[in-house]
Design a protein around this motif. Structure first.
Motif, short mmCIF file in Angstrom:
data_model
loop_
_atom_site.label_atom_id
_atom_site.label_comp_id
_atom_site.label_asym_id
_atom_site.label_seq_id
_atom_site.Cartn_x
_atom_site.Cartn_y
_atom_site.Cartn_z
N GLU A 39 -6.77 6.74 3.79
CA GLU A 39 -7.12 6.64 5.21
C GLU A 39 -7.25 8.04 5.79
N VAL A 69 -3.55 -1.58 7.70
CA VAL A 69 -4.21 -2.54 6.83
C VAL A 69 -4.77 -3.66 7.71
N PRO A 114 8.16 4.77 0.31
CA PRO A 114 7.80 6.17 0.53
C PRO A 114 7.26 6.44 1.93
N GLU A 115 7.49 7.68 2.37
CA GLU A 115 7.07 8.08 3.71
C GLU A 115 5.55 7.99 3.87
N GLY A 116 5.14 7.58 5.04
CA GLY A 116 3.71 7.55 5.30
C GLY A 116 3.36 6.56 6.40
N TYR A 129 14.09 9.54 1.67
CA TYR A 129 13.59 8.84 0.50
C TYR A 129 14.39 9.30 -0.71
N LYS A 135 12.96 -2.73 -8.97
CA LYS A 135 13.47 -2.01 -7.79
C LYS A 135 12.96 -2.64 -6.50
N VAL A 136 11.96 -3.48 -6.62
CA VAL A 136 11.36 -4.07 -5.42
C VAL A 136 11.44 -5.60 -5.45
N ASP A 178 8.72 -5.11 -11.40
CA ASP A 178 9.32 -3.91 -10.85
C ASP A 178 10.65 -4.31 -10.23
N ARG A 223 -8.64 7.16 12.03
CA ARG A 223 -7.53 7.08 12.98
C ARG A 223 -7.46 8.39 13.74
N ILE A 269 2.37 -0.39 -5.45
CA ILE A 269 2.79 -1.32 -6.49
C ILE A 269 1.58 -2.13 -6.95
N TYR A 290 -3.24 7.77 1.52
CA TYR A 290 -3.40 6.35 1.22
C TYR A 290 -4.83 5.88 1.46
N LYS A 315 0.84 -1.20 0.00
CA LYS A 315 0.00 0.00 0.00
C LYS A 315 0.88 1.25 0.00
N LEU A 316 1.95 1.20 0.79
CA LEU A 316 2.86 2.34 0.82
C LEU A 316 3.60 2.49 -0.51
N LEU A 317 3.99 1.37 -1.09
CA LEU A 317 4.75 1.40 -2.34
C LEU A 317 3.87 1.77 -3.52
N VAL A 363 0.25 3.66 7.33
CA VAL A 363 -0.96 2.97 6.88
C VAL A 363 -1.39 1.94 7.92
N ARG A 419 13.62 1.16 -0.81
CA ARG A 419 13.07 2.22 0.02
C ARG A 419 11.57 2.35 -0.21
#
Lengths: 427, 181
Positions: free
Chosen positions: B18, A362, A356-358, B63, A326-327, A324, B108, A122, B16, A118-120, A360, A354
């Motif tokens: 959320e 799930v 991405p910032e965030g 990043y 890179k992953v 992909d 959240r 992809i 995302y 979810k963060l990626l 989540v 790496r």
């Protein structure tokens, strides 16, 4: 032929309102009037008791044989999974996830991988998603079989254990065929699957799908009308609808209390919105209903596995992991011929990709309920924070509510019906 | 869903898919009560605390890539490092809520806490918060004010330190009776 005697119904009706102890919801305190009497015996139940599910310690106050005080103590198998995962790259941290709940390993792996994906952002090929669903449902069968076998064993039905573990072995054989490991497969990777589905898996899985409903009928025939089983489970361990929600119960425990709630249907992930299945809900909120819910869920799982197989058999030759580099690790054979693949392999394995910032959260429907994974990334190659929301953790909080004024012998069946895995509670 | 009138709401973030509601710490209980009674969030699913000590220090985190993607080996993006945005305080406590009797909305609630500050308890609102809050105290060392049983949950009662803090030493604990004591 012997006439079956009609016995009076032992079933207590489910209560209205709330029974959650106050002021501490998870501790049943001894009534002050009983405190200094000689009749109260304080017993240490566990942490290593043969009839406990894992290393759980209950400090019980007994008035004769009746439980009048409970305090649960956990933490005996705390291994610092969450701290460990912060030290590893995203790629390596996947290995930890299935070991948290060692009975529903595949679902734990899935929830972490889904969070990272979810963060990626992809995209996963459909074949991988169908296979993930198939394995997660097989895993649900595995988990319920272990639960059914051990719970029946605790009530003296030894033969159940052998039958359920026979089918459990079939599930693990399928696991071994796919991933090379029977448990903790690490078959799910960010991007898809670790390897293609091996030839010969579909026919083997078909055989299992054909066999399993008969096995479930057998279990049900052994237990459902069994008088001892009925008497030891019906009307015991009651949890009302309102209390189940207030105590954060999820999964079979919640559905046995009459709440129609299943993440697979109400907040679909993977392709659960593309298969047909029913969600069993029962109203009585006792141990017996929790047992019946799990039996029905096993039938549902078999149906879903069958539907996944129908789709997968038509997907021969389709990609099983995202394209992909890179992953996703490059194919093994390319490492001998392609410099670029070698570099990618080296980068992913050593530095890690790496994310991405965030942050989540799930959630998936594990065999025990809502299994959540809260992940924070700072954009670096390692997770900043991983927190697992373990369904067993919440289920154990209900102990003080469900066991009050039961006999100590029933306590085992009642706590067992919450289906807790201590590895997941303590993490 | 609109949360604009919520008590103590500082910021409503969406990422995302959320929703995160950042709430003023002293008004947390007020906000949670409103979320349960007016917005129907009847189930507290999880409480997760995060320690942001050292967040965004160069070299450790950040990043590498373009704003569009993760193309970390692309020649044009070599060494292009975006540090994450700073956080208001050291700790964040996240309450994952769910309205199970009203479909599946999820939200959240986030409060920010400094070292030494405490969060108010929400056990009165959702009884399930009991163990989750004890875990927050045990693992992160954030005191929960008004909790009916403010004890460690997972570690031993006489344990020193809070293991999930970022400054908690790694590398094991001294082994007893090993001759070095």
């Amino acid at each position: 032929m012997m006439a079956v005697t009609q016995r009076p119904p032992t079933q207590d009706p489910i209560y209205d309102g709330t029974r959650i102890p106050s002021p501490i919801p998870t501790v049943l305190q001894l009534d002050p009037s009983l405190r200094d009497t000689d009749d109260i015996l304080t017993v240490n139940f566990g942490p290593n008791h043969p009839s406990m599910h894992g290393v759980l310690r209950l400090v019980l106050d007994l008035d004769g044989e009746v439980v009048v005080g409970v305090k649960a103590k956990v933490g005996y198998v705390h291994t610092g999974f969450e701290k460990n995962m912060e030290q590893k790259t995203w790629w390596k941290a996947i290995t930890y996830a299935p070991r948290i709940d060692y009975v529903s390993f595949q679902n734990n792996e899935l929830v972490f991988v889904l969070a990272v994906e979810k963060l990626l952002g992809i995209e996963i090929p459909p074949k991988a998603t169908w296979m993930r669903m198939l394995l997660c449902e097989l895993n649900r069968l595995h988990s319920h079989l272990v639960w059914l076998g051990t719970s029946a064993l605790e009530l003296g039905a030894i033969s159940m254990f052998w039958y359920t573990f026979r089918e459990r072995d079939l599930v693990l054989d399928l696991s071994e065929m796919v991933a090379g490991y029977r448990m903790h497969t690490r078959y799910f990777q960010t991007g898809g699957l670790a390897e293609d589905i091996p030839p010969g898996f579909y026919p083997e899985c078909r055989k299992f799908v054909e066999w399993m409903p008969k096995a479930i009928d057998d279990y049900d025939a052994l237990l459902r009308k069994n008088e001892i089983w009925e008497e030891r489970t019906q009307g015991l361990g009651l949890l009302s609808r309102a209390d189940a929600i207030a105590l954060g119960q999820t999964g079979p425990v919640l559905r046995a209390s009459g709440v129609d709630w299943d993440l697979r249907r109400d907040d679909p992930y993977l392709f659960y919105d593309r298969v047909g299945f029913n969600v069993p809900v029962l109203p009585n909120g006792d141990t017996y209903d929790r047992y019946r819910i799990r039996i029905e869920e096993m039938r549902t799982s078999v149906e879903i596995v069958e539907q996944c197989l129908d789709r997968l058999e038509r997907m021969e030759g389709e990609p099983w992991t995202a394209d992909d580099r890179k992953v996703v690790l490059p194919p093994r054979e390319e490492l001998h011929t392609s410099m670029e693949s070698l570099i990618h392999h080296f980068k992913i394995v050593t530095e890690g990709y790496r994310v991405p910032e965030g942050e989540v959260y799930v959630a998936v429907e594990s065999p025990r309920g809502e299994l959540g994974c809260y992940v924070v990334s700072d954009g670096g190659p390692r997770p900043w924070r991983v927190k697992f929301r373990a369904p067993s953790f919440a289920a154990l909080e209900a102990t003080a509510t469900v066991v009050q004024h039961h006999y100590v012998a029933d306590l085992i069946a009642v706590v067992g019906s919450l289906d807790t895995v201590m590895g997941e509670v303590d993490r | 869903m609109a949360f604009s009138g919520l008590a103590g709401l500082v910021e409503e973030k969406s990422a995302y898919g959320e929703t995160t509601l950042v709430v003023d710490l002293p008004r947390l209980v007020e906000a949670c009560t409103a979320l349960r009674d007016e917005h129907g969030f009847d189930m507290l699913v999880d409480i997760a605390a995060t320690d942001y000590l050292g967040w965004g220090s160069p070299g450790v985190s950040g990043y590498i890539g373009t704003a569009q993607g993760r193309n970390l080996n692309h020649p044009m993006t070599q060494g292009f490092q975006v540090l994450p945005a700073p956080k208001p305080k050291r700790f964040a406590v996240n309450y994952q809520l769910r309205a199970i009797q009203r479909g599946a909305p999820r939200v959240r609630v986030q409060v920010w806490v400094d070292d030494g500050e405490s969060v108010p308890t929400v056990v009165e609102i959702w009884p399930t918060a009991d163990w989750f809050e004890r875990e927050v105290w045990d693992m992160m060392g954030i005191e929960v004010e008004g909790h009916p049983l403010h004890e460690r949950l997972i570690m031993d009662e006489d344990w020193e330190g809070h293991p999930l803090r970022k400054d908690y030493p790694l590398g094991g604990e001294p082994v007893r009776f090993s001759g070095e004591e």
